[in-house]
Design a protein around this motif. Structure first.
Motif, short mmCIF file in Angstrom:
data_model
loop_
_atom_site.label_atom_id
_atom_site.label_comp_id
_atom_site.label_asym_id
_atom_site.label_seq_id
_atom_site.Cartn_x
_atom_site.Cartn_y
_atom_site.Cartn_z
N ASN A 45 -0.82 5.48 -1.73
CA ASN A 45 -1.83 5.23 -0.70
C ASN A 45 -3.24 5.35 -1.24
O ASN A 45 -4.10 4.50 -0.95
CB ASN A 45 -1.64 6.16 0.49
N GLU A 46 -3.50 6.37 -2.04
CA GLU A 46 -4.84 6.56 -2.60
C GLU A 46 -5.18 5.42 -3.58
O GLU A 46 -6.28 4.88 -3.57
CB GLU A 46 -4.90 7.91 -3.32
N TRP A 47 -4.22 5.05 -4.41
CA TRP A 47 -4.43 3.95 -5.36
C TRP A 47 -4.68 2.64 -4.63
O TRP A 47 -5.58 1.88 -5.00
CB TRP A 47 -3.21 3.82 -6.28
N LEU A 48 -3.89 2.36 -3.59
CA LEU A 48 -4.02 1.12 -2.85
C LEU A 48 -5.43 1.00 -2.24
O LEU A 48 -6.06 -0.06 -2.32
CB LEU A 48 -2.96 1.04 -1.75
N ASN A 49 -5.93 2.06 -1.69
CA ASN A 49 -7.29 2.06 -1.14
C ASN A 49 -8.32 1.80 -2.25
O ASN A 49 -9.21 0.98 -2.10
CB ASN A 49 -7.59 3.38 -0.44
N TRP A 50 -8.16 2.49 -3.38
CA TRP A 50 -9.10 2.33 -4.50
C TRP A 50 -9.07 0.91 -5.06
O TRP A 50 -10.13 0.31 -5.31
CB TRP A 50 -8.77 3.36 -5.59
N ILE A 51 -7.89 0.37 -5.28
CA ILE A 51 -7.80 -0.97 -5.89
C ILE A 51 -8.44 -2.02 -4.99
O ILE A 51 -9.12 -2.93 -5.47
CB ILE A 51 -6.33 -1.33 -6.26
N LYS A 52 -8.26 -1.90 -3.68
CA LYS A 52 -8.80 -2.87 -2.73
C LYS A 52 -10.31 -2.74 -2.55
O LYS A 52 -11.01 -3.74 -2.39
CB LYS A 52 -8.13 -2.73 -1.37
N THR A 53 -10.82 -1.51 -2.57
CA THR A 53 -12.23 -1.29 -2.27
C THR A 53 -13.12 -1.17 -3.49
O THR A 53 -14.33 -1.36 -3.40
CB THR A 53 -12.42 -0.03 -1.40
N LYS A 54 -12.54 -0.88 -4.65
CA LYS A 54 -13.35 -0.67 -5.85
C LYS A 54 -13.01 -1.65 -6.98
O LYS A 54 -13.84 -2.43 -7.40
CB LYS A 54 -13.18 0.78 -6.32
N GLN A 55 -11.76 -1.58 -7.48
CA GLN A 55 -11.49 -2.34 -8.70
C GLN A 55 -11.47 -3.85 -8.50
O GLN A 55 -12.09 -4.58 -9.28
CB GLN A 55 -10.20 -1.89 -9.37
#
Length: 102
Positions: A16-26
């Motif tokens: 969940n944390e990775w999914l949020n980061w990948i969509k909003t940052k990377q």
């Protein structure tokens, strides 16, 4: 057109944390390089791997633009991966050329 596919296999505990980061940052950071014209993200439904597997596909209009990304931007973007994901995911890249079936 060139497809740059990044496959990521990650531990369930960071999903969940990775999914949020990948969509909003990377993904926005990659797109802001100007080397790609579009992207899409897919979740592998029948992955033989433990954890969760995603494919992020970036479309470039030329091999030169992809090479620009890989030579200038890729290391910096990879280096911005948060520490909490270290040793919790594996990623590999594939480059493909579109073939017209006419």
């Amino acid at each position: 057109m060139i497809l740059y596919n990044v496959t990521i296999i990650l531990d369930d505990e960071i999903h969940n944390e990775w999914l949020n980061w990948i969509k909003t940052k990377q993904i926005p950071d990659v797109m802001n390089t100007g080397c790609f014209v579009s992207n899409r993200m897919l979740k592998v439904v029948d992955s033989p791997n433990e954890g969760v597997t995603y494919c992020i596909q970036y479309i470039s209009d030329s091999l030169e633009k992809l090479n620009e990304f890989r030579q200038i931007h890729e290391r910096l973007i990879q280096a911005s991966t948060p520490e909490q994901f270290n040793n919790k995911l594996v990623a590999f890249q594939t480059v493909m050329d579109f073939i017209d079936n006419q």
